[in-house]
Structure formats: C-alpha cells, structure tokens
Design a protein around this motif. Sequence first.
Motif, PDB file in Angstrom:
ATOM      1  N   GLU A   2       0.685  -1.351   0.267  1.00  0.00           N
ATOM      2  CA  GLU A   2       0.010  -0.015   0.064  1.00  0.00           C
ATOM      3  C   GLU A   2       0.830   1.218  -0.130  1.00  0.00           C
ATOM      4  O   GLU A   2       0.682   2.398  -0.760  1.00  0.00           O
ATOM      5  CB  GLU A   2      -0.937   0.123   1.036  1.00  0.00           C
ATOM      6  CG  GLU A   2      -2.009   0.752   1.366  1.00  0.00           C
ATOM      7  CD  GLU A   2      -2.751   0.894   2.573  1.00  0.00           C
ATOM      8  OE1 GLU A   2      -3.501   2.073   3.208  1.00  0.00           O
ATOM      9  OE2 GLU A   2      -3.039  -0.144   3.088  1.00  0.00           O
ATOM     10  N   ALA A   3       1.973   1.243   0.798  1.00  0.00           N
ATOM     11  CA  ALA A   3       2.697   2.330   0.897  1.00  0.00           C
ATOM     12  C   ALA A   3       3.532   2.831  -0.378  1.00  0.00           C
ATOM     13  O   ALA A   3       3.665   3.668  -1.017  1.00  0.00           O
ATOM     14  CB  ALA A   3       3.752   2.297   2.025  1.00  0.00           C
ATOM     15  N   LYS A  35       2.649   1.632  -3.313  1.00  0.00           N
ATOM     16  CA  LYS A  35       1.664   2.297  -4.591  1.00  0.00           C
ATOM     17  C   LYS A  35       1.542   3.459  -4.123  1.00  0.00           C
ATOM     18  O   LYS A  35       1.282   4.412  -5.149  1.00  0.00           O
ATOM     19  CB  LYS A  35       0.562   1.456  -4.126  1.00  0.00           C
ATOM     20  CG  LYS A  35       0.302   0.175  -4.966  1.00  0.00           C
ATOM     21  CD  LYS A  35      -1.123  -0.559  -5.111  1.00  0.00           C
ATOM     22  CE  LYS A  35      -0.876  -1.973  -5.241  1.00  0.00           C
ATOM     23  NZ  LYS A  35      -2.053  -2.688  -4.588  1.00  0.00           N
ATOM     24  N   SER A  36       1.357   3.868  -2.867  1.00  0.00           N
ATOM     25  CA  SER A  36       0.991   5.387  -2.839  1.00  0.00           C
ATOM     26  C   SER A  36       2.060   6.233  -3.012  1.00  0.00           C
ATOM     27  O   SER A  36       1.758   7.603  -3.314  1.00  0.00           O
ATOM     28  CB  SER A  36       0.579   5.764  -1.302  1.00  0.00           C
ATOM     29  OG  SER A  36       1.745   5.680  -0.568  1.00  0.00           O
ATOM     30  N   GLU A  37       3.461   5.776  -3.135  1.00  0.00           N
ATOM     31  CA  GLU A  37       4.457   6.526  -3.552  1.00  0.00           C
ATOM     32  C   GLU A  37       4.698   6.394  -5.187  1.00  0.00           C
ATOM     33  O   GLU A  37       5.698   6.911  -5.698  1.00  0.00           O
ATOM     34  CB  GLU A  37       5.794   5.961  -2.948  1.00  0.00           C
ATOM     35  CG  GLU A  37       5.838   6.330  -1.532  1.00  0.00           C
ATOM     36  CD  GLU A  37       5.841   7.850  -1.140  1.00  0.00           C
ATOM     37  OE1 GLU A  37       6.800   8.458  -1.540  1.00  0.00           O
ATOM     38  OE2 GLU A  37       5.067   8.253  -0.548  1.00  0.00           O
ATOM     39  N   GLY A  38       3.818   5.644  -5.768  1.00  0.00           N
ATOM     40  CA  GLY A  38       3.732   5.687  -7.215  1.00  0.00           C
ATOM     41  C   GLY A  38       4.559   4.400  -7.687  1.00  0.00           C
ATOM     42  O   GLY A  38       4.625   4.388  -8.852  1.00  0.00           O
ATOM     43  N   THR A  68       5.298   0.378   6.288  1.00  0.00           N
ATOM     44  CA  THR A  68       4.879   1.621   5.457  1.00  0.00           C
ATOM     45  C   THR A  68       6.196   2.154   5.080  1.00  0.00           C
ATOM     46  O   THR A  68       6.341   2.782   4.077  1.00  0.00           O
ATOM     47  CB  THR A  68       4.103   2.641   6.438  1.00  0.00           C
ATOM     48  OG1 THR A  68       2.814   1.730   6.535  1.00  0.00           O
ATOM     49  CG2 THR A  68       3.673   3.792   5.756  1.00  0.00           C
ATOM     50  N   ILE A 117       7.786   2.938   1.450  1.00  0.00           N
ATOM     51  CA  ILE A 117       7.888   4.146   0.816  1.00  0.00           C
ATOM     52  C   ILE A 117       9.401   4.065   0.222  1.00  0.00           C
ATOM     53  O   ILE A 117       9.867   4.729  -0.520  1.00  0.00           O
ATOM     54  CB  ILE A 117       7.871   5.253   2.175  1.00  0.00           C
ATOM     55  CG1 ILE A 117       6.451   5.286   2.506  1.00  0.00           C
ATOM     56  CG2 ILE A 117       8.528   6.444   1.659  1.00  0.00           C
ATOM     57  CD1 ILE A 117       6.088   6.483   3.508  1.00  0.00           C
ATOM     58  N   ASN A 132      11.107   4.491  -3.505  1.00  0.00           N
ATOM     59  CA  ASN A 132      11.801   5.856  -3.543  1.00  0.00           C
ATOM     60  C   ASN A 132      13.300   5.481  -3.796  1.00  0.00           C
ATOM     61  O   ASN A 132      14.364   6.463  -4.066  1.00  0.00           O
ATOM     62  CB  ASN A 132      11.668   6.856  -2.836  1.00  0.00           C
ATOM     63  CG  ASN A 132      10.223   7.031  -2.843  1.00  0.00           C
ATOM     64  OD1 ASN A 132       9.998   8.161  -3.787  1.00  0.00           O
ATOM     65  ND2 ASN A 132       9.466   7.039  -1.895  1.00  0.00           N
TER      66      ASN A 132
END
Length: 144
Positions: A24-25, A27-30, A134, A138, A142
């Motif tokens: 989830e984390a 994905k939320s960072e792209g 999480t 992230i 990145n």
Amino acid sequence: MKNLAIIYWSATGNTEKMALAIAEAAKSEGAAVNLLEVGKASKEDVLKADIVALGCPSMGSEELEEEEMLPFIEALEGENLQDKPMALFGSYDWGDGQWMREWEERMSGQGVKLVDEGLIVQNTPDEEGVEACTQLGIKLANLS
Ligand SMILES: Cc1cc2nc3c(=O)[nH]c(=O)nc-3n(C[C@H](O)[C@H](O)[C@H](O)COP(=O)(O)O)c2cc1C
C-alpha cells in the motif's frame, strides 16, 4: 515508474499483513506493485522486477517455510541476482530473529543488494509494526 515485486508466504496472516502494508505504501508513492503469494509466483516475477521484497515468517526451528518458500529461494539461487535491490521481511514469535539473519546472509551470498536490515515483527504487526512496513514500502518505491 519502479516495478516492485512483493512475494510472501504466510500461514496465519501476520506476514501477509506486513506485505499488504508495504504494498500500500509503495503504491501510494507511485510504484507499480506486483503482490503475490509465493505459491502463485514464479522466479520470472523476481527477475523482471526492479526491486523485490520477500516475506516469510520464522518456521520450523528458525527456518524458512519449507514447502513453498524454501523451494522458491532455492530456484532463485540458480539465477543471476547480482545487484538486485531486495528487502526481506517476516513475522516471528518466540525466537530472536535468527531465521532472518541467516536469510539475509543467504541472499547476500547470491549478490543481491539488501536495501535494509530484514524487517521482523513479533506476531501480528501492531501500529508500530505496520508503520515500519509503511516506511519500508516508501523506501523501496523511492530507491534511486
Ligand atoms: C510450525 C511453526 C514453527 C515456528 N517456528 C518458529 C521459530 O523457530 N521461531 C519463532 O520465532 N517463531 C516460530 N513460529 C512462530 C511464527 O513465526 C509466528 O506465529 C508468525 O507470526 C507466523 O506468521 P504468519 O502469520 O505470517 O504465518 C513458528 C510457528 C509455527 C506454526
């Protein structure tokens, strides 16, 4: 876009919960996330990914689960994993993380680039455990 494969084994859902939080984390960072139970994964899923996270709880006596995860790891050992960015994670109960230390050594021996120490959480991840997952998600999304 980074392509992240998260492949895990989990009997009672604790390591799965870690995998979901990492996914989830990320994905939320792209990141493009390919989240798979190890029984449904092939070594191609590892080889084609930019970044890989593998999850397995401590089983046996400080060992990897031997029906699905161990054969998967053994199959990977014939492949070129040189410099593949990888994270390891998993849940445990009464031990001190020995299975994870041995797993880290094993994967390092294959030339993978471990992006962090193996993330271990006792039993079901609590709020702090989920947060650690999480943060790992992230970080993986990145990586430069
Ligand atoms: C057969 C079996 C063997 C286990 N061996 C260990 C062990 O050696 N060390 C340890 O810390 N926990 C051990 N555990 C506890 C599991 O690692 C723990 O319950 C974990 O949260 C399970 O993760 P899962 O919900 O993802 O399956 C064992 C559990 C089972 C069922």
